[in-house]
Enzyme design. Sequence first.
Site, short mmCIF file in Angstrom:
data_model
loop_
_atom_site.label_atom_id
_atom_site.label_comp_id
_atom_site.label_asym_id
_atom_site.label_seq_id
_atom_site.Cartn_x
_atom_site.Cartn_y
_atom_site.Cartn_z
N HIS A 65 106.92 116.00 -9.30
CA HIS A 65 105.66 116.21 -10.02
C HIS A 65 104.47 115.77 -9.16
O HIS A 65 103.45 116.43 -9.09
CB HIS A 65 105.63 115.38 -11.31
N GLN A 114 109.44 125.59 -26.20
CA GLN A 114 110.29 126.05 -25.10
C GLN A 114 111.68 125.40 -25.13
O GLN A 114 112.47 125.60 -24.22
CB GLN A 114 109.61 125.83 -23.74
#
Length: 283
Positions: A37, A61
């Site tokens: 990230h 999701q």
Amino acid sequence: MIVTDSEQRISDICAEWREDGLTVGFVPTMGAFHRGHLSLVETAAVASDRVVVSIFINPTQFGAGEDLDKYPSTLEEDCASAESAGASAVFIPQTDAIYPAGFSTGVAVSGITQGLCGAVRPGHFDGVTTICAVLFGIVRPDLAVFGMKDAQQLAAIRRMVSDLRMGIEIVAAPIVREPDGLAMSSRNRYLSAEEREQSSLISRGLEAALSLFRAGERDCEVLRNAFLMTLKDASVLRAQYVETVDPDTMLRVETIDDRVLLAVAVFAGKTRLIDNILIKSEV
Ligand code: AMP
């Protein structure tokens, strides 16, 4: 660094930056940061004047029985590391602010999202493209950075941004790995010691396929089998899919012409891990 859960505030701040002639880079995430990230944030910070990171565990999701309820959250550490990596603002919205009563719109990219993860996680990519469209509308970035680890997601986002003329540059960042090759993932923390140890075979299998290609092999079935052979003695690993696809369309490729993406999903015990490698000639 600004930390806010307010859509209005982040939207206003980004508008001010744009009025001042500054470019805005955006990194959408679900948090529980690792170096993968942070590499995205660093890439965005090099390519734009201001970087907004969003942390939102997007319920739409996740499928039934997936890990939505236990998905890790480490907000304080995430904000500190995002700041060190060059973020100017972290946006952490509430779920009911993102999806207020009456929210009725979805963005679905067909074709690209059908196979691979799309085949085994129905609705997943519709959730991903819809939340990205919502967040893009709030932040209105000049560019957004996505990891190549989620290659199918990256291809779907590129398609959406192009088809809907969103005017956002999509930047792909390479997969960041642990020293033994395991692709970093927020889900790696679910692994037992044995699962963690065997999981390094996933990247080794991808490398084995790449080596065969470099030795002249062009038959994708041989490459897929090389991956599977690497996993054969791993008692806690089970391949869910092993596919060779065009990296833009995600359509299956049987013979390599130019380049192919070898994309895999493997269960390590109950934890589902994905990884991939772009197989192409050395330049
Ligand atoms: P996530 O928080 O899992 O939704 O991921 C947010 C972003 O980080 C996505 O663009 C991912 O592709 C990217 N990402 C996740 N893991 C890695 C990694 N190991 N290397 C590079 N990017 C990653």
